[in-house]
Design a protein around this motif. Structure first.
Motif, PDB file in Angstrom:
ATOM      1  N   TYR A   1       0.789  -1.352   0.085  1.00 26.89           N
ATOM      2  CA  TYR A   1       0.026   0.039   0.047  1.00 26.89           C
ATOM      3  C   TYR A   1       0.859   1.191  -0.088  1.00 26.89           C
ATOM      4  N   MET A   2       0.707   2.257  -0.813  1.00 29.17           N
ATOM      5  CA  MET A   2       1.210   3.405  -0.869  1.00 29.17           C
ATOM      6  C   MET A   2       0.243   4.633  -0.787  1.00 29.17           C
ATOM      7  N   SER A   3       0.994   5.901  -0.178  1.00 29.18           N
ATOM      8  CA  SER A   3       0.099   6.954   0.135  1.00 29.18           C
ATOM      9  C   SER A   3       0.088   7.697  -1.450  1.00 29.18           C
ATOM     10  N   LEU A   4      -1.000   8.650  -1.414  1.00 31.56           N
ATOM     11  CA  LEU A   4      -1.179   9.398  -2.762  1.00 31.56           C
ATOM     12  C   LEU A   4       0.166   9.997  -2.938  1.00 31.56           C
ATOM     13  N   GLU A   5       0.953  10.810  -1.995  1.00 31.97           N
ATOM     14  CA  GLU A   5       2.053  11.463  -2.042  1.00 31.97           C
ATOM     15  C   GLU A   5       3.203  10.430  -2.425  1.00 31.97           C
ATOM     16  N   GLU A   6       3.287   9.273  -2.118  1.00 37.67           N
ATOM     17  CA  GLU A   6       4.179   8.447  -2.709  1.00 37.67           C
ATOM     18  C   GLU A   6       4.141   8.008  -3.866  1.00 37.67           C
ATOM     19  N   ILE A   7       2.655   7.963  -4.469  1.00 40.39           N
ATOM     20  CA  ILE A   7       2.449   7.343  -5.773  1.00 40.39           C
ATOM     21  C   ILE A   7       2.943   8.638  -6.606  1.00 40.39           C
ATOM     22  N   ALA A   8       2.439   9.711  -6.390  1.00 42.99           N
ATOM     23  CA  ALA A   8       2.589  11.148  -7.132  1.00 42.99           C
ATOM     24  C   ALA A   8       4.125  11.250  -7.434  1.00 42.99           C
ATOM     25  N   LYS A   9       4.828  11.059  -6.206  1.00 39.60           N
ATOM     26  CA  LYS A   9       6.289  11.126  -6.495  1.00 39.60           C
ATOM     27  C   LYS A   9       6.790  10.222  -7.604  1.00 39.60           C
ATOM     28  N   ARG A  10       6.504   8.966  -7.434  1.00 37.19           N
ATOM     29  CA  ARG A  10       7.251   7.765  -8.136  1.00 37.19           C
ATOM     30  C   ARG A  10       6.699   8.010  -9.656  1.00 37.19           C
ATOM     31  N   VAL A  11       5.346   8.599 -10.083  1.00 37.91           N
ATOM     32  CA  VAL A  11       4.966   8.603 -11.234  1.00 37.91           C
ATOM     33  C   VAL A  11       5.498  10.153 -11.864  1.00 37.91           C
ATOM     34  N   GLY A  12       5.816  11.084 -11.139  1.00 27.95           N
ATOM     35  CA  GLY A  12       5.987  12.010 -11.484  1.00 27.95           C
ATOM     36  C   GLY A  12       4.893  13.142 -12.164  1.00 27.95           C
ATOM     37  N   LYS A  13       3.693  12.990 -11.232  1.00 28.44           N
ATOM     38  CA  LYS A  13       2.443  13.606 -11.379  1.00 28.44           C
ATOM     39  C   LYS A  13       2.122  14.317  -9.984  1.00 28.44           C
ATOM     40  N   SER A  14       1.100  15.402 -10.233  1.00 34.90           N
ATOM     41  CA  SER A  14       0.691  16.042  -8.969  1.00 34.90           C
ATOM     42  C   SER A  14      -0.380  15.040  -8.159  1.00 34.90           C
ATOM     43  N   THR A  15      -0.492  15.270  -6.781  1.00 39.25           N
ATOM     44  CA  THR A  15      -1.324  14.486  -6.044  1.00 39.25           C
ATOM     45  C   THR A  15      -2.716  14.991  -6.613  1.00 39.25           C
ATOM     46  N   ARG A  16      -3.133  16.251  -6.958  1.00 38.57           N
ATOM     47  CA  ARG A  16      -4.237  16.802  -7.195  1.00 38.57           C
ATOM     48  C   ARG A  16      -4.753  16.112  -8.516  1.00 38.57           C
ATOM     49  N   HIS A  17      -3.959  16.002  -9.518  1.00 34.59           N
ATOM     50  CA  HIS A  17      -4.254  15.245 -10.821  1.00 34.59           C
ATOM     51  C   HIS A  17      -4.507  14.012 -10.507  1.00 34.59           C
ATOM     52  N   LEU A  18      -3.818  13.125  -9.644  1.00 33.78           N
ATOM     53  CA  LEU A  18      -4.211  11.717  -9.304  1.00 33.78           C
ATOM     54  C   LEU A  18      -5.466  11.561  -8.661  1.00 33.78           C
ATOM     55  N   ILE A  19      -5.733  12.315  -7.490  1.00 35.86           N
ATOM     56  CA  ILE A  19      -6.764  12.302  -6.529  1.00 35.86           C
ATOM     57  C   ILE A  19      -8.176  12.640  -7.121  1.00 35.86           C
ATOM     58  N   ASN A  20      -7.928  13.691  -8.197  1.00 36.96           N
ATOM     59  CA  ASN A  20      -9.195  14.093  -8.997  1.00 36.96           C
ATOM     60  C   ASN A  20      -9.581  13.341 -10.205  1.00 36.96           C
ATOM     61  N   ARG A  21      -8.742  12.543 -10.762  1.00 32.04           N
ATOM     62  CA  ARG A  21      -8.937  12.291 -12.237  1.00 32.04           C
ATOM     63  C   ARG A  21      -8.572  10.637 -12.258  1.00 32.04           C
ATOM     64  N   ILE A  22      -7.356  10.302 -11.795  1.00 33.70           N
ATOM     65  CA  ILE A  22      -6.736   8.910 -11.991  1.00 33.70           C
ATOM     66  C   ILE A  22      -7.086   8.055 -10.954  1.00 33.70           C
ATOM     67  N   ILE A  23      -6.905   8.187  -9.847  1.00 38.28           N
ATOM     68  CA  ILE A  23      -7.408   7.338  -8.510  1.00 38.28           C
ATOM     69  C   ILE A  23      -8.765   6.732  -8.696  1.00 38.28           C
ATOM     70  N   PRO A  24      -9.912   7.768  -8.678  1.00 33.99           N
ATOM     71  CA  PRO A  24     -11.200   7.127  -8.617  1.00 33.99           C
ATOM     72  C   PRO A  24     -11.681   6.498  -9.827  1.00 33.99           C
ATOM     73  N   ARG A  25     -10.775   6.767 -10.890  1.00 36.97           N
ATOM     74  CA  ARG A  25     -10.947   5.898 -12.062  1.00 36.97           C
ATOM     75  C   ARG A  25     -10.534   4.255 -12.182  1.00 36.97           C
ATOM     76  N   MET A  26      -9.538   4.414 -11.404  1.00 34.68           N
ATOM     77  CA  MET A  26      -8.742   3.070 -11.020  1.00 34.68           C
ATOM     78  C   MET A  26      -9.486   2.357 -10.053  1.00 34.68           C
ATOM     79  N   ILE A  27     -10.259   3.135  -9.141  1.00 38.28           N
ATOM     80  CA  ILE A  27     -11.040   2.160  -8.178  1.00 38.28           C
ATOM     81  C   ILE A  27     -12.338   1.895  -8.755  1.00 38.28           C
TER      82      ILE A  27
END
Length: 94
Positions: free
Chosen positions: A44-70
């Protein structure tokens, strides 16, 4: 000090799995999702850890990508609610 710099320079050019800020290639959403699946495959990884690894902002991931993946059932939450220490992991295939 030069040896360390050179070692880092050499390792970044050899290992494409580590996202480097100098790598400017834009990923498609499907490529980004696949990358996040790899990053979250083993723990399990935090949003911040994921964002750092993939080079994207936490805002972009939490608003667009993570909900879609769930929604697509490709990522699971550690906590079922909106926990302040929420973490994510790739859903295991059966």
């Amino acid at each position: 000090m030069n040896k360390q710099y050179r070692a880092n320079e050499d390792s970044s050019s050899e290992d494409s799995s580590n996202e480097d800020s100098s790598n400017k290639k834009r990923l498609t959403n499907e490529e980004l999702i696949a990358f996040i699946e790899q990053v979250c495959a083993h723990e399990y990884m935090s949003l911040e850890e994921i964002a750092k690894r993939v080079g994207k902002s936490t805002r972009h991931l939490i608003n667009r990508i993570i909900p879609r993946m769930i929604e697509m059932e490709r990522l699971v939450k550690l906590y079922h609610d909106n926990h302040p220490n929420q973490k994510y992991k790739t859903k295991e295939s059966k």
